[in-house]
Design a protein around this motif. Structure first.
Motif, PDB file in Angstrom:
ATOM      1  N   ASP A 317       0.838  -1.202   0.000  1.00  0.00           N
ATOM      2  CA  ASP A 317       0.000   0.000   0.000  1.00  0.00           C
ATOM      3  C   ASP A 317       0.874   1.254   0.000  1.00  0.00           C
ATOM      4  O   ASP A 317       0.499   2.283  -0.567  1.00  0.00           O
ATOM      5  CB  ASP A 317      -0.903   0.001   1.236  1.00  0.00           C
ATOM      6  N   TYR A 318       2.035   1.155   0.650  1.00  0.00           N
ATOM      7  CA  TYR A 318       2.977   2.273   0.689  1.00  0.00           C
ATOM      8  C   TYR A 318       4.386   1.729   0.434  1.00  0.00           C
ATOM      9  O   TYR A 318       4.754   0.686   0.969  1.00  0.00           O
ATOM     10  CB  TYR A 318       2.952   2.971   2.052  1.00  0.00           C
ATOM     11  N   VAL A 319       5.146   2.434  -0.396  1.00  0.00           N
ATOM     12  CA  VAL A 319       6.514   2.031  -0.720  1.00  0.00           C
ATOM     13  C   VAL A 319       7.475   3.149  -0.339  1.00  0.00           C
ATOM     14  O   VAL A 319       7.283   4.304  -0.732  1.00  0.00           O
ATOM     15  CB  VAL A 319       6.672   1.698  -2.220  1.00  0.00           C
ATOM     16  N   ILE A 320       8.487   2.815   0.456  1.00  0.00           N
ATOM     17  CA  ILE A 320       9.531   3.771   0.816  1.00  0.00           C
ATOM     18  C   ILE A 320      10.825   3.282   0.179  1.00  0.00           C
ATOM     19  O   ILE A 320      11.346   2.229   0.540  1.00  0.00           O
ATOM     20  CB  ILE A 320       9.710   3.863   2.349  1.00  0.00           C
ATOM     21  N   ASN A 321      11.319   4.022  -0.804  1.00  0.00           N
ATOM     22  CA  ASN A 321      12.554   3.632  -1.481  1.00  0.00           C
ATOM     23  C   ASN A 321      13.766   4.072  -0.662  1.00  0.00           C
ATOM     24  O   ASN A 321      13.994   5.271  -0.460  1.00  0.00           O
ATOM     25  CB  ASN A 321      12.625   4.253  -2.880  1.00  0.00           C
ATOM     26  N   GLY A 322      14.509   3.115  -0.172  1.00  0.00           N
ATOM     27  CA  GLY A 322      15.671   3.404   0.650  1.00  0.00           C
ATOM     28  C   GLY A 322      16.097   2.165   1.396  1.00  0.00           C
ATOM     29  O   GLY A 322      15.365   1.174   1.455  1.00  0.00           O
ATOM     30  N   THR A 323      17.281   2.190   1.960  1.00  0.00           N
ATOM     31  CA  THR A 323      17.782   1.048   2.710  1.00  0.00           C
ATOM     32  C   THR A 323      17.201   1.051   4.114  1.00  0.00           C
ATOM     33  O   THR A 323      16.729   2.081   4.613  1.00  0.00           O
ATOM     34  CB  THR A 323      19.314   1.067   2.802  1.00  0.00           C
ATOM     35  N   VAL A 324      17.257  -0.112   4.744  1.00  0.00           N
ATOM     36  CA  VAL A 324      16.779  -0.233   6.121  1.00  0.00           C
ATOM     37  C   VAL A 324      17.561   0.700   7.037  1.00  0.00           C
ATOM     38  O   VAL A 324      16.989   1.353   7.920  1.00  0.00           O
ATOM     39  CB  VAL A 324      16.904  -1.699   6.594  1.00  0.00           C
ATOM     40  N   GLU A 325      18.875   0.786   6.807  1.00  0.00           N
ATOM     41  CA  GLU A 325      19.725   1.639   7.649  1.00  0.00           C
ATOM     42  C   GLU A 325      19.355   3.107   7.553  1.00  0.00           C
ATOM     43  O   GLU A 325      19.480   3.869   8.524  1.00  0.00           O
ATOM     44  CB  GLU A 325      21.204   1.468   7.256  1.00  0.00           C
ATOM     45  N   GLU A 326      18.875   3.537   6.381  1.00  0.00           N
ATOM     46  CA  GLU A 326      18.484   4.934   6.185  1.00  0.00           C
ATOM     47  C   GLU A 326      17.094   5.223   6.748  1.00  0.00           C
ATOM     48  O   GLU A 326      16.875   6.249   7.404  1.00  0.00           O
ATOM     49  CB  GLU A 326      18.478   5.277   4.686  1.00  0.00           C
ATOM     50  N   VAL A 327      16.164   4.324   6.490  1.00  0.00           N
ATOM     51  CA  VAL A 327      14.751   4.603   6.748  1.00  0.00           C
ATOM     52  C   VAL A 327      14.317   4.297   8.174  1.00  0.00           C
ATOM     53  O   VAL A 327      13.644   5.111   8.824  1.00  0.00           O
ATOM     54  CB  VAL A 327      13.865   3.826   5.748  1.00  0.00           C
ATOM     55  N   VAL A 328      14.690   3.127   8.687  1.00  0.00           N
ATOM     56  CA  VAL A 328      14.169   2.694   9.992  1.00  0.00           C
ATOM     57  C   VAL A 328      14.539   3.645  11.134  1.00  0.00           C
ATOM     58  O   VAL A 328      13.668   3.986  11.949  1.00  0.00           O
ATOM     59  CB  VAL A 328      14.606   1.242  10.294  1.00  0.00           C
ATOM     60  N   PRO A 329      15.795   4.119  11.249  1.00  0.00           N
ATOM     61  CA  PRO A 329      16.091   5.073  12.330  1.00  0.00           C
ATOM     62  C   PRO A 329      15.236   6.332  12.262  1.00  0.00           C
ATOM     63  O   PRO A 329      14.843   6.893  13.301  1.00  0.00           O
ATOM     64  CB  PRO A 329      17.575   5.399  12.104  1.00  0.00           C
ATOM     65  N   LYS A 330      14.931   6.800  11.049  1.00  0.00           N
ATOM     66  CA  LYS A 330      14.075   7.984  10.902  1.00  0.00           C
ATOM     67  C   LYS A 330      12.648   7.681  11.350  1.00  0.00           C
ATOM     68  O   LYS A 330      11.990   8.523  11.976  1.00  0.00           O
ATOM     69  CB  LYS A 330      14.090   8.464   9.451  1.00  0.00           C
ATOM     70  N   MET A 331      12.170   6.468  11.035  1.00  0.00           N
ATOM     71  CA  MET A 331      10.825   6.079  11.475  1.00  0.00           C
ATOM     72  C   MET A 331      10.751   6.062  12.993  1.00  0.00           C
ATOM     73  O   MET A 331       9.768   6.540  13.591  1.00  0.00           O
ATOM     74  CB  MET A 331      10.463   4.703  10.902  1.00  0.00           C
ATOM     75  N   ILE A 332      11.791   5.514  13.623  1.00  0.00           N
ATOM     76  CA  ILE A 332      11.825   5.468  15.091  1.00  0.00           C
ATOM     77  C   ILE A 332      11.824   6.882  15.674  1.00  0.00           C
ATOM     78  O   ILE A 332      11.061   7.205  16.595  1.00  0.00           O
ATOM     79  CB  ILE A 332      13.069   4.691  15.576  1.00  0.00           C
ATOM     80  N   LYS A 333      12.660   7.747  15.091  1.00  0.00           N
ATOM     81  CA  LYS A 333      12.794   9.123  15.576  1.00  0.00           C
ATOM     82  C   LYS A 333      11.471   9.880  15.479  1.00  0.00           C
ATOM     83  O   LYS A 333      11.017  10.483  16.465  1.00  0.00           O
ATOM     84  CB  LYS A 333      13.870   9.847  14.764  1.00  0.00           C
ATOM     85  N   TYR A 334      10.843   9.846  14.301  1.00  0.00           N
ATOM     86  CA  TYR A 334       9.626  10.637  14.110  1.00  0.00           C
ATOM     87  C   TYR A 334       8.427  10.043  14.831  1.00  0.00           C
ATOM     88  O   TYR A 334       7.519  10.769  15.252  1.00  0.00           O
ATOM     89  CB  TYR A 334       9.339  10.794  12.613  1.00  0.00           C
ATOM     90  N   TYR A 335       8.409   8.708  14.979  1.00  0.00           N
ATOM     91  CA  TYR A 335       7.301   8.119  15.741  1.00  0.00           C
ATOM     92  C   TYR A 335       7.376   8.540  17.197  1.00  0.00           C
ATOM     93  O   TYR A 335       6.359   8.880  17.814  1.00  0.00           O
ATOM     94  CB  TYR A 335       7.328   6.590  15.640  1.00  0.00           C
ATOM     95  N   LYS A 336       8.605   8.544  17.740  1.00  0.00           N
ATOM     96  CA  LYS A 336       8.772   8.967  19.138  1.00  0.00           C
ATOM     97  C   LYS A 336       8.367  10.424  19.324  1.00  0.00           C
ATOM     98  O   LYS A 336       7.702  10.791  20.312  1.00  0.00           O
ATOM     99  CB  LYS A 336      10.218   8.779  19.565  1.00  0.00           C
ATOM    100  N   GLN A 337       8.724  11.259  18.340  1.00  0.00           N
ATOM    101  CA  GLN A 337       8.379  12.696  18.424  1.00  0.00           C
ATOM    102  C   GLN A 337       6.881  12.914  18.390  1.00  0.00           C
ATOM    103  O   GLN A 337       6.340  13.764  19.116  1.00  0.00           O
ATOM    104  CB  GLN A 337       9.029  13.462  17.264  1.00  0.00           C
ATOM    105  N   ASN A 338       6.184  12.167  17.550  1.00  0.00           N
ATOM    106  CA  ASN A 338       4.765  12.399  17.324  1.00  0.00           C
ATOM    107  C   ASN A 338       3.863  11.596  18.257  1.00  0.00           C
ATOM    108  O   ASN A 338       2.636  11.718  18.180  1.00  0.00           O
ATOM    109  CB  ASN A 338       4.404  12.072  15.875  1.00  0.00           C
ATOM    110  N   SER A 339       4.454  10.758  19.091  1.00  0.00           N
ATOM    111  CA  SER A 339       3.627   9.954  19.998  1.00  0.00           C
ATOM    112  C   SER A 339       3.667  10.478  21.421  1.00  0.00           C
ATOM    113  O   SER A 339       3.101   9.875  22.322  1.00  0.00           O
ATOM    114  CB  SER A 339       4.099   8.490  19.985  1.00  0.00           C
ATOM    115  N   LYS A 340       4.339  11.589  21.621  1.00  0.00           N
ATOM    116  CA  LYS A 340       4.409  12.181  22.962  1.00  0.00           C
ATOM    117  C   LYS A 340       3.126  12.931  23.297  1.00  0.00           C
ATOM    118  O   LYS A 340       2.476  13.481  22.430  1.00  0.00           O
ATOM    119  CB  LYS A 340       5.600  13.137  23.060  1.00  0.00           C
TER     120      LYS A 340
END
Length: 340
Positions: A317-340
């Motif tokens: 349903d959604y495609v993120i073009n990039g490596t796991v090393e590039e994308v996953v840390p950003k997902m963790i960072k922004y999820y933590k920011q937006n879940s506070k």
């Protein structure tokens, strides 16, 4: 005669999920064929305990075998029950779960009846078949569909001449749906001694231990799954980090397991577990047929992959073009920011 049968596996007095999933599918197959759906349940002290776990799925006839020695499951008595019952009732289709019990019981029954069996099916349908060699056409055969050759193709297997047409299906592949809570089916309490000679009770379970699963992939609402593209065992730690903040479970493709990146009990796919999470995040997974077979029913599929043409992107349903090393840390960072 010529009805659809489902063998209902029991854990004590509880019908397993895979059996209820197959009852739902069996009801649909029986409707297509215009025949009855029948179920078989064998155990000890099950009369009055299992009927309401089986009949509401649209079962027309339930054959109950209740006797000491039928629980916990042992091979010979249950094999004798099905072989002798099927010789009497002559079903055209028999379905059972592709778990520890089904993988033991199915081949024994099919071998005794010389019927053949297709294991680990991912789909079951009814349709015609033409034998190219003889020119003979068969109507309303069971299409037993499963990935083959390491998941590189999807094979449709038919059994034109031998009965019953037998197939096993793993838990989670089908969806269990109650047809009618008040469905009125006939319950036949069979005389066990008419089907099982005393000589078949050669094995007695003295003590039984069931080891709890290390994960809850089947029940997880969110799964973060890694493939060969994760790159290493250390790379999988990123997936665990993401899963922790999302309150998710970690899964894997066969390629990742074979590469030694993670344990086999995390494997999702035809040779692993089948899952239906609300969100499935595929990290570095190419999308081989055998893997897709185990997760295609997910609610939302997110693919993280540097290859824009990866097969899994076709069902994502959604495609993120990039490596796991590039994308996953950003997902963790922004999820933590937006879940506070």
């Amino acid at each position: 005669m010529n009805n659809v049968f489902v063998y209902c596996e029991l854990e004590g007095h509880t019908v397993t999920e895979v059996s209820q999933e197959l009852l739902t599918k069996g009801r649909k197959l029986a409707n297509t064929l215009g025949v009855k759906l029948e179920a078989v349940a064998a155990g000890e002290g099950i009369k009055g305990q299992v009927e309401q776990q089986i009949l509401p799925y649209g079962v027309d006839v339930l054959h109950l075998f209740d006797a000491k020695g039928l629980s916990p499951y042992t091979s010979k008595p249950h094999t004798a029950i099905l072989v002798n019952l099927f010789k009497k009732e002559k079903p055209q289709i028999c379905l059972m779960g592709a778990d520890v019990v089904g993988r033991d019981l199915g081949p024994r029954v099919s071998s005794a009846l010389k019927s053949g069996l297709t294991a680990d099916c991912t789909a079951l349908e009814i349709g015609p078949h033409e034998d190219k060699k003889t020119g003979k056409t068969y109507e309303q055969l069971l299409y037993q569909i499963r990935p083959a050759f390491g998941g590189n193709i999807v094979a449709t297997i038919v059994n034109p001449d031998n009965r019953p047409q037998m197939a096993t299906v793993r838990s989670g592949v089908m969806k269990a749906e109650v047809l009618d809570p008040a469905y009125k089916g006939e319950v036949i309490v069979e005389k066990v001694e008419d089907y099982v000679p005393q000589t078949e009770y050669v094995t007695r379970v003295i003590e039984r231990h069931v080891q709890a699963s290390k994960n809850n992939l089947k029940g997880a609402p969110i799964i973060v799954s890694g493939g060969y593209g994760v790159g290493s065992k250390e790379g999988f730690q990123l997936l665990y980090d993401l899963a922790k903040v999302l309150h998710a479970e970690v899964g894997a493709s066969r390629a990742a397991v074979d590469a030694g990146f993670c344990d086999h009990d995390l494997q999702i796919g035809q040779t692993g577990v089948t899952v239906r999470p609300k969100v499935y995040i595929a990290c570095g997974i190419s999308g081989a047929i055998q893997h897709v077979a185990g997760m295609k029913e997910s609610g939302i599929i997110v693919s993280i992959n540097p290859d824009e043409n990866a097969p899994i992107n076709q069902i994502a349903d959604y495609v993120i073009n990039g490596t796991v090393e590039e994308v996953v840390p950003k997902m963790i960072k922004y999820y933590k920011q937006n879940s506070k």
